[in-house]
Motif scaffolding. Structure first.
Motif, short mmCIF file in Angstrom:
data_model
loop_
_atom_site.label_atom_id
_atom_site.label_comp_id
_atom_site.label_asym_id
_atom_site.label_seq_id
_atom_site.Cartn_x
_atom_site.Cartn_y
_atom_site.Cartn_z
N THR A 175 -17.28 41.30 -67.86
CA THR A 175 -17.38 39.87 -67.55
C THR A 175 -18.85 39.49 -67.34
O THR A 175 -19.69 40.36 -67.05
N PRO A 176 -19.19 38.21 -67.46
CA PRO A 176 -20.56 37.79 -67.17
C PRO A 176 -21.02 38.21 -65.77
O PRO A 176 -22.16 38.64 -65.59
N ALA A 177 -20.13 38.10 -64.79
CA ALA A 177 -20.48 38.48 -63.41
C ALA A 177 -20.80 39.97 -63.30
O ALA A 177 -21.74 40.37 -62.60
N HIS A 178 -20.05 40.79 -64.01
CA HIS A 178 -20.29 42.23 -63.98
C HIS A 178 -21.63 42.57 -64.64
O HIS A 178 -22.43 43.34 -64.11
N LYS A 179 -21.88 41.96 -65.79
CA LYS A 179 -23.14 42.23 -66.49
C LYS A 179 -24.34 41.78 -65.66
O LYS A 179 -25.37 42.45 -65.60
N GLU A 180 -24.18 40.63 -65.01
CA GLU A 180 -25.27 40.10 -64.18
C GLU A 180 -25.53 41.03 -63.00
O GLU A 180 -26.68 41.29 -62.65
#
Length: 197
Positions: A175-180
Protein backbone atom coordinates in the motif's frame (compact mmCIF):
# COMPACT_ATOMS: atom_id res chain seq x y z
CA UNK A 1 -17.91 -44.48 1.40
CA UNK A 2 -17.31 -40.76 0.85
CA UNK A 3 -13.77 -39.97 -0.29
CA UNK A 4 -11.86 -37.31 1.60
CA UNK A 5 -10.39 -34.42 -0.38
CA UNK A 6 -7.67 -32.09 0.86
CA UNK A 7 -7.99 -28.45 -0.13
CA UNK A 8 -4.83 -26.34 -0.26
CA UNK A 9 -4.41 -22.57 -0.65
CA UNK A 10 -1.97 -19.82 0.29
CA UNK A 11 -2.03 -16.30 1.66
CA UNK A 12 0.60 -13.62 1.38
CA UNK A 13 2.35 -14.06 -1.95
CA UNK A 14 2.07 -10.37 -2.79
CA UNK A 15 3.17 -8.53 0.38
CA UNK A 16 6.50 -6.76 0.79
CA UNK A 17 6.96 -8.05 4.33
CA UNK A 18 6.23 -11.00 6.55
CA UNK A 19 5.71 -14.70 5.84
CA UNK A 20 3.77 -16.58 3.21
CA UNK A 21 1.30 -19.03 4.71
CA UNK A 22 -0.66 -21.98 3.37
CA UNK A 23 -3.59 -23.94 4.68
CA UNK A 24 -4.62 -27.53 4.06
CA UNK A 25 -8.11 -28.62 5.09
CA UNK A 26 -10.01 -31.91 4.89
CA UNK A 27 -13.66 -31.30 5.72
CA UNK A 28 -15.96 -33.84 7.36
CA UNK A 29 -18.99 -34.81 5.24
CA UNK A 30 -21.39 -32.88 7.51
CA UNK A 31 -19.46 -29.60 7.71
CA UNK A 32 -21.70 -26.49 7.31
CA UNK A 33 -20.18 -25.33 4.02
CA UNK A 34 -22.58 -22.37 3.74
CA UNK A 35 -20.27 -20.41 6.05
CA UNK A 36 -17.35 -20.82 3.63
CA UNK A 37 -16.19 -18.70 0.70
CA UNK A 38 -12.97 -17.44 -0.80
CA UNK A 39 -11.34 -15.73 2.21
CA UNK A 40 -11.04 -12.46 0.26
CA UNK A 41 -14.83 -12.36 -0.10
CA UNK A 42 -15.54 -12.74 3.61
CA UNK A 43 -15.38 -10.00 6.23
CA UNK A 44 -12.69 -10.34 8.88
CA UNK A 45 -15.35 -11.25 11.45
CA UNK A 46 -16.81 -14.01 9.25
CA UNK A 47 -13.33 -15.36 8.50
CA UNK A 48 -12.54 -15.65 12.21
CA UNK A 49 -15.86 -17.41 12.96
CA UNK A 50 -15.28 -19.81 10.05
CA UNK A 51 -11.68 -20.47 11.11
CA UNK A 52 -12.88 -21.42 14.59
CA UNK A 53 -15.33 -23.97 13.15
CA UNK A 54 -12.76 -25.34 10.68
CA UNK A 55 -10.21 -25.86 13.45
CA UNK A 56 -12.84 -27.47 15.67
CA UNK A 57 -14.35 -29.92 13.18
CA UNK A 58 -12.02 -30.34 10.18
CA UNK A 59 -8.62 -31.96 9.78
CA UNK A 60 -6.27 -29.06 9.06
CA UNK A 61 -2.69 -27.91 8.84
CA UNK A 62 -0.93 -24.61 8.32
CA UNK A 63 2.49 -23.86 6.87
CA UNK A 64 4.39 -20.63 7.58
CA UNK A 65 7.54 -19.72 5.66
CA UNK A 66 9.22 -16.54 6.79
CA UNK A 67 10.66 -13.63 4.82
CA UNK A 68 14.28 -14.85 5.02
CA UNK A 69 13.41 -18.12 3.25
CA UNK A 70 11.31 -16.20 0.70
CA UNK A 71 14.36 -14.06 -0.12
CA UNK A 72 16.53 -17.16 -0.30
CA UNK A 73 14.44 -19.46 -2.53
CA UNK A 74 11.89 -17.03 -4.12
CA UNK A 75 8.20 -16.55 -3.38
CA UNK A 76 6.93 -19.38 -5.59
CA UNK A 77 9.19 -22.00 -4.00
CA UNK A 78 8.42 -20.62 -0.53
CA UNK A 79 4.68 -20.87 -1.26
CA UNK A 80 5.00 -24.48 -2.42
CA UNK A 81 7.06 -25.24 0.69
CA UNK A 82 4.35 -23.74 2.91
CA UNK A 83 1.74 -25.87 1.13
CA UNK A 84 3.77 -29.03 1.74
CA UNK A 85 4.18 -28.18 5.43
CA UNK A 86 0.42 -27.57 5.74
CA UNK A 87 -0.41 -30.84 3.97
CA UNK A 88 2.05 -32.85 6.06
CA UNK A 89 0.61 -31.37 9.26
CA UNK A 90 -2.96 -32.27 8.23
CA UNK A 91 -1.89 -35.81 7.29
CA UNK A 92 -0.22 -36.21 10.69
CA UNK A 93 -3.57 -35.41 12.37
CA UNK A 94 -5.59 -37.61 10.00
CA UNK A 95 -5.58 -40.94 11.92
CA UNK A 96 -6.92 -39.41 15.15
CA UNK A 97 -9.38 -37.21 13.26
CA UNK A 98 -10.79 -40.13 11.26
CA UNK A 99 -11.16 -42.19 14.43
CA UNK A 100 -12.93 -39.35 16.24
CA UNK A 101 -15.33 -38.86 13.29
CA UNK A 102 -15.90 -42.59 12.66
CA UNK A 103 -14.37 -42.28 9.20
CA UNK A 104 -12.25 -44.88 7.42
CA UNK A 105 -8.62 -43.81 7.39
CA UNK A 106 -7.66 -43.46 3.72
CA UNK A 107 -4.44 -44.46 2.05
CA UNK A 108 -2.94 -40.98 1.81
CA UNK A 109 -1.18 -41.75 -1.48
CA UNK A 110 -4.60 -42.46 -3.01
CA UNK A 111 -6.26 -39.35 -1.60
CA UNK A 112 -7.09 -36.37 -3.80
CA UNK A 113 -5.95 -32.81 -3.20
CA UNK A 114 -7.09 -29.67 -4.97
CA UNK A 115 -4.68 -26.74 -4.97
CA UNK A 116 -5.72 -23.21 -5.80
CA UNK A 117 -3.70 -21.68 -8.64
CA UNK A 118 -1.54 -23.28 -11.31
CA UNK A 119 1.26 -24.92 -9.32
CA UNK A 120 1.19 -28.12 -7.23
CA UNK A 121 3.51 -28.77 -4.28
CA UNK A 122 5.38 -32.07 -3.98
CA UNK A 123 3.02 -33.95 -1.70
CA UNK A 124 2.29 -37.64 -1.25
CA UNK A 125 -1.16 -37.82 -2.87
CA UNK A 126 -3.05 -37.32 -6.14
CA UNK A 127 -2.89 -33.54 -6.38
CA UNK A 128 -4.12 -31.20 -9.09
CA UNK A 129 -4.22 -27.44 -9.40
CA UNK A 130 -7.17 -25.34 -10.49
CA UNK A 131 -7.43 -21.60 -10.99
CA UNK A 132 -10.09 -20.04 -8.71
CA UNK A 133 -10.45 -23.30 -6.78
CA UNK A 134 -10.98 -21.16 -3.68
CA UNK A 135 -14.31 -20.07 -5.18
CA UNK A 136 -15.42 -23.58 -6.21
CA UNK A 137 -14.39 -26.16 -3.62
CA UNK A 138 -15.40 -25.86 0.05
CA UNK A 139 -12.21 -27.57 1.24
CA UNK A 140 -10.09 -25.02 -0.67
CA UNK A 141 -12.23 -22.15 0.65
CA UNK A 142 -11.54 -23.49 4.15
CA UNK A 143 -7.80 -23.71 3.40
CA UNK A 144 -7.78 -20.10 2.16
CA UNK A 145 -9.48 -19.00 5.40
CA UNK A 146 -6.97 -20.87 7.59
CA UNK A 147 -4.06 -19.37 5.65
CA UNK A 148 -5.45 -15.82 5.62
CA UNK A 149 -6.52 -15.64 9.27
CA UNK A 150 -3.28 -17.27 10.39
CA UNK A 151 -1.17 -14.81 8.44
CA UNK A 152 -3.20 -11.78 9.55
CA UNK A 153 -2.68 -12.84 13.17
CA UNK A 154 1.09 -13.07 12.65
CA UNK A 155 1.18 -9.62 11.01
CA UNK A 156 -0.76 -8.10 13.93
CA UNK A 157 1.89 -9.50 16.28
CA UNK A 158 4.63 -8.00 14.10
CA UNK A 159 2.80 -4.67 14.28
CA UNK A 160 3.40 -4.66 18.05
CA UNK A 161 7.05 -5.59 17.58
CA UNK A 162 7.73 -3.05 14.83
CA UNK A 163 5.44 -0.05 15.35
CA UNK A 164 5.27 2.61 12.68
CA UNK A 165 4.96 0.30 9.67
CA UNK A 166 1.20 -0.22 9.94
CA UNK A 167 1.34 -4.01 9.67
CA UNK A 168 -1.93 -4.46 11.58
CA UNK A 169 -3.81 -2.51 8.90
CA UNK A 170 -2.18 -3.42 5.56
CA UNK A 171 -0.67 -6.80 6.64
CA UNK A 172 2.52 -6.09 4.67
CA UNK A 173 0.86 -5.54 1.29
CA UNK A 174 2.34 -2.83 -0.97
CA UNK A 175 0.00 0.00 0.00
CA UNK A 176 1.12 3.63 -0.34
CA UNK A 177 1.24 3.87 3.48
CA UNK A 178 3.50 0.83 3.72
CA UNK A 179 5.87 2.09 1.03
CA UNK A 180 6.01 5.51 2.66
CA UNK A 181 6.83 3.95 6.05
CA UNK A 182 9.68 1.98 4.45
CA UNK A 183 11.07 5.17 2.89
CA UNK A 184 10.79 7.05 6.18
CA UNK A 185 11.97 4.34 8.59
CA UNK A 186 13.96 2.07 6.30
CA UNK A 187 13.05 -1.60 5.79
CA UNK A 188 11.74 -3.37 8.88
CA UNK A 189 13.34 -6.58 10.18
CA UNK A 190 10.62 -8.64 8.42
CA UNK A 191 10.92 -6.93 5.06
CA UNK A 192 11.27 -9.14 1.96
CA UNK A 193 14.43 -7.60 0.60
CA UNK A 194 14.14 -9.42 -2.75
CA UNK A 195 10.88 -7.55 -3.53
CA UNK A 196 10.76 -4.18 -5.26
CA UNK A 197 9.42 -1.20 -3.29
Amino acid sequence: MQSLVAGIDEAGRGPLAGPVTAGCVILPPDFPVEMLNDSKKLSEKKRIVAEEQIKKYACWGIGVIDHTIIDEINILQATLKAMKVAFDMAVMKLPDWCKKNSLVLPDVSQMNAVVDGIFVPEINCLARSEVKADAKFPCVMAASIIAKVGRDRIMCEYDKMYPGYGYASHKGYPTPAHKEACRRLGPSPIQRLSFKY
